[in-house]
Design an enzyme around this catalytic site. Structure first.
Site, mmCIF file in Angstrom:
data_model
loop_
_atom_site.group_PDB
_atom_site.id
_atom_site.type_symbol
_atom_site.label_atom_id
_atom_site.label_comp_id
_atom_site.label_asym_id
_atom_site.label_seq_id
_atom_site.Cartn_x
_atom_site.Cartn_y
_atom_site.Cartn_z
ATOM 1 N N LYS A 171 1.047 -4.538 9.279
ATOM 2 C CA LYS A 171 2.287 -4.213 8.577
ATOM 3 C C LYS A 171 3.114 -3.318 9.481
ATOM 4 O O LYS A 171 2.639 -2.287 9.953
ATOM 5 C CB LYS A 171 2.013 -3.505 7.248
ATOM 6 C CG LYS A 171 3.280 -3.249 6.439
ATOM 7 C CD LYS A 171 2.950 -2.634 5.085
ATOM 8 C CE LYS A 171 4.207 -2.556 4.209
ATOM 9 N NZ LYS A 171 5.211 -1.614 4.735
ATOM 10 N N GLY A 228 7.270 -3.326 -3.336
ATOM 11 C CA GLY A 228 6.869 -1.930 -3.297
ATOM 12 C C GLY A 228 7.050 -1.207 -4.602
ATOM 13 O O GLY A 228 6.433 -1.561 -5.612
ATOM 14 N N HIS A 274 8.435 -4.670 7.160
ATOM 15 C CA HIS A 274 9.442 -3.924 6.419
ATOM 16 C C HIS A 274 10.738 -4.066 7.200
ATOM 17 O O HIS A 274 10.836 -3.623 8.343
ATOM 18 C CB HIS A 274 9.029 -2.461 6.308
ATOM 19 C CG HIS A 274 9.915 -1.644 5.417
ATOM 20 N ND1 HIS A 274 9.485 -0.494 4.800
ATOM 21 C CD2 HIS A 274 11.200 -1.801 5.036
ATOM 22 C CE1 HIS A 274 10.476 0.012 4.074
ATOM 23 N NE2 HIS A 274 11.533 -0.769 4.223
ATOM 24 N N CYS A 328 4.282 3.370 8.698
ATOM 25 C CA CYS A 328 4.512 4.649 8.031
ATOM 26 C C CYS A 328 5.166 5.641 8.990
ATOM 27 O O CYS A 328 4.664 5.861 10.097
ATOM 28 C CB CYS A 328 3.198 5.225 7.511
ATOM 29 S SG CYS A 328 3.400 6.807 6.643
ATOM 30 N N PRO A 337 0.847 -1.203 0.000
ATOM 31 C CA PRO A 337 0.000 0.000 0.000
ATOM 32 C C PRO A 337 0.871 1.237 0.000
ATOM 33 O O PRO A 337 1.793 1.352 0.814
ATOM 34 C CB PRO A 337 -0.790 -0.130 1.307
ATOM 35 C CG PRO A 337 0.044 -1.007 2.182
ATOM 36 C CD PRO A 337 0.802 -1.922 1.278
ATOM 37 N N MET A 338 0.593 2.172 -0.920
ATOM 38 C CA MET A 338 1.400 3.381 -0.999
ATOM 39 C C MET A 338 0.526 4.591 -1.256
ATOM 40 O O MET A 338 -0.334 4.577 -2.146
ATOM 41 C CB MET A 338 2.443 3.261 -2.100
ATOM 42 C CG MET A 338 3.495 2.226 -1.817
ATOM 43 S SD MET A 338 4.899 2.429 -2.904
ATOM 44 C CE MET A 338 5.486 0.746 -2.930
ATOM 45 N N MET A 339 0.754 5.641 -0.478
ATOM 46 C CA MET A 339 -0.005 6.870 -0.619
ATOM 47 C C MET A 339 0.183 7.448 -2.017
ATOM 48 O O MET A 339 1.293 7.440 -2.564
ATOM 49 C CB MET A 339 0.440 7.894 0.416
ATOM 50 C CG MET A 339 0.196 7.464 1.858
ATOM 51 S SD MET A 339 -1.561 7.263 2.229
ATOM 52 C CE MET A 339 -2.120 8.960 2.133
ATOM 53 N N ASN A 375 9.197 -7.285 3.460
ATOM 54 C CA ASN A 375 9.066 -6.103 2.610
ATOM 55 C C ASN A 375 10.338 -5.289 2.731
ATOM 56 O O ASN A 375 10.989 -5.278 3.768
ATOM 57 C CB ASN A 375 7.840 -5.299 3.070
ATOM 58 C CG ASN A 375 7.702 -3.951 2.387
ATOM 59 O OD1 ASN A 375 7.572 -2.929 3.044
ATOM 60 N ND2 ASN A 375 7.726 -3.924 1.080
ATOM 61 N N GLY A 376 10.690 -4.595 1.627
ATOM 62 C CA GLY A 376 11.825 -3.689 1.660
ATOM 63 C C GLY A 376 12.892 -4.041 0.648
ATOM 64 O O GLY A 376 13.567 -5.059 0.789
#
EC number: 1.3.1.91
Length: 331
Positions: A134, A228, A166, A95, A12-14, A206-207
């Site tokens: 997450k 991502g 992450h 975040c 999920p990314m803004m 993640n990452g």
């Protein structure tokens, strides 16, 4: 019904993983789990739900990511998400932005695992679909492994069985959100250890994961991979996922077929008032590394904003790109 383990999902990314992005990604992979942008509980409860939560049936499996720190509000937002048909509710504890910190959610919650456990418990009581988390491995000066181990131990005790981690610490002061994606070192080995210490949990990593080869290597140690920005900058890599990671047998679409599959969606959304550039901006990297990629991007960038522009602009851009097979061989 969503089943786990889930070998691949898109982060999920803004300002990125909106419904247009997800519909596009679904043309590339039928099985990869897709996520919404993070939505605050206030937005979900009081905002324009059709705009914020609406999605196409073709997007399944799709998860709703929430940001918040109040049990009752998160429970209500989770109920709303389930009613809208989402397959999973995910709590953002990763975040690091100032805006998120000021609302007491996101990565700063890594320092309050007892609260996160209560939040997860409230959401799990409210819905029947999976509730997942997450997170980062730690924040600021907190020791990484003790922080991560205690966090997962306390939160999993409330019934959360899937964690996406992450593999970087987040520095809430001194680094921007962009710097927090690059500067803190990746500690993949800590996420691997998490899976070893909690074998019954579903652990995704993640990452910095940019290729399917890297994803496959991580899957030797954990249950899933969250990809991502690589999925945005070079989206066609998702076309490998169904065969490579999910055991599918259906051949992937070539890039031209992907674009052609988007045209009816573009026309439908255009008739509802959506600007086409809101859709095509997600498609600019589709031909990355191939002859014609620059012409594709330039034609879309120069023409999609013009008054009356429709799917024919996309077709004209597509005509500038030689057709190649999914393997990159000229057709």
């Amino acid at each position: 019904m969503l089943s786990y383990p889930m070998p691949l999902c898109v982060a999920p990314m803004m300002d990125w993983t909106d419904r247009h992005c997800r519909f596009f990604h679904r043309q590339l992979s039928r099985r990869t789990l897709l996520y919404t942008e993070m939505l605050t509980t206030g937005a979900v409860i009081h905002g324009d739900r059709d705009r914020l939560l609406g999605f196409e049936p073709a997007e399944h499996p799709v998860a709703l990511q929430l940001g918040g720190s109040e049990p009752a509000a998160l429970a209500e937002a989770a109920r709303i998400g389930e009613a809208w048909g989402y397959d999973e509710i995910n709590l953002n504890v990763g975040c690091p932005s100032d805006r998120v910190q000021s609302g007491r959610f996101g990565a700063c919650l890594m320092a309050e695992p007892e609260l996160v456990a209560r939040l997860v418990g409230a959401m799990r009581e409210a819905v029947r679909i999976p509730v997942t988390v997450k997170s980062r491995i730690a924040i600021d000066d907190m020791e990484e492994w003790p922080t991560l181990e205690r966090f997962v131990r306390l939160v999993s005790a409330q019934g959360c069985s899937r964690f996406i981690v992450h593999a970087r610490k987040a520095w809430l002061q001194g680094l921007s959100p962009k710097e927090n994606r690059d500067i803190p070192p990746l500690r993949y080995e800590l996420v691997y250890r998490l899976k070893q210490e909690f074998p019954a949990l579903d652990i995704s990593i993640n990452g910095g994961i940019k290729t399917m080869e890297a994803a496959a290597e991580h899957l030797r140690h954990v249950d899933g991979v969250m990809m991502g920005r690589a999925a945005y900058e070079n989206p066609y890599l998702l076309a490998e996922a169904d065969q490579r990671l999910f055991g599918g047998t259906e051949a992937p679409k070539d890039r031209h077929e992907v674009v052609e599959g988007m045209l009816p969606y573009m026309e439908a959304r255009r008739s509802q008032g959506a600007p086409l550039n809101a859709i095509t901006r997600h498609m600019l990297g589709l031909f990355q590394g191939l002859p014609g990629a620059r012409a594709w991007r330039r034609h879309l960038s120069e023409n999609i904003h013009k008054p009356g522009a429709g799917p024919e602009v996309v077709q004209a851009a597509l005509a500038l790109v030689p057709r190649v097979s999914p393997a990159g061989v000229a057709a």
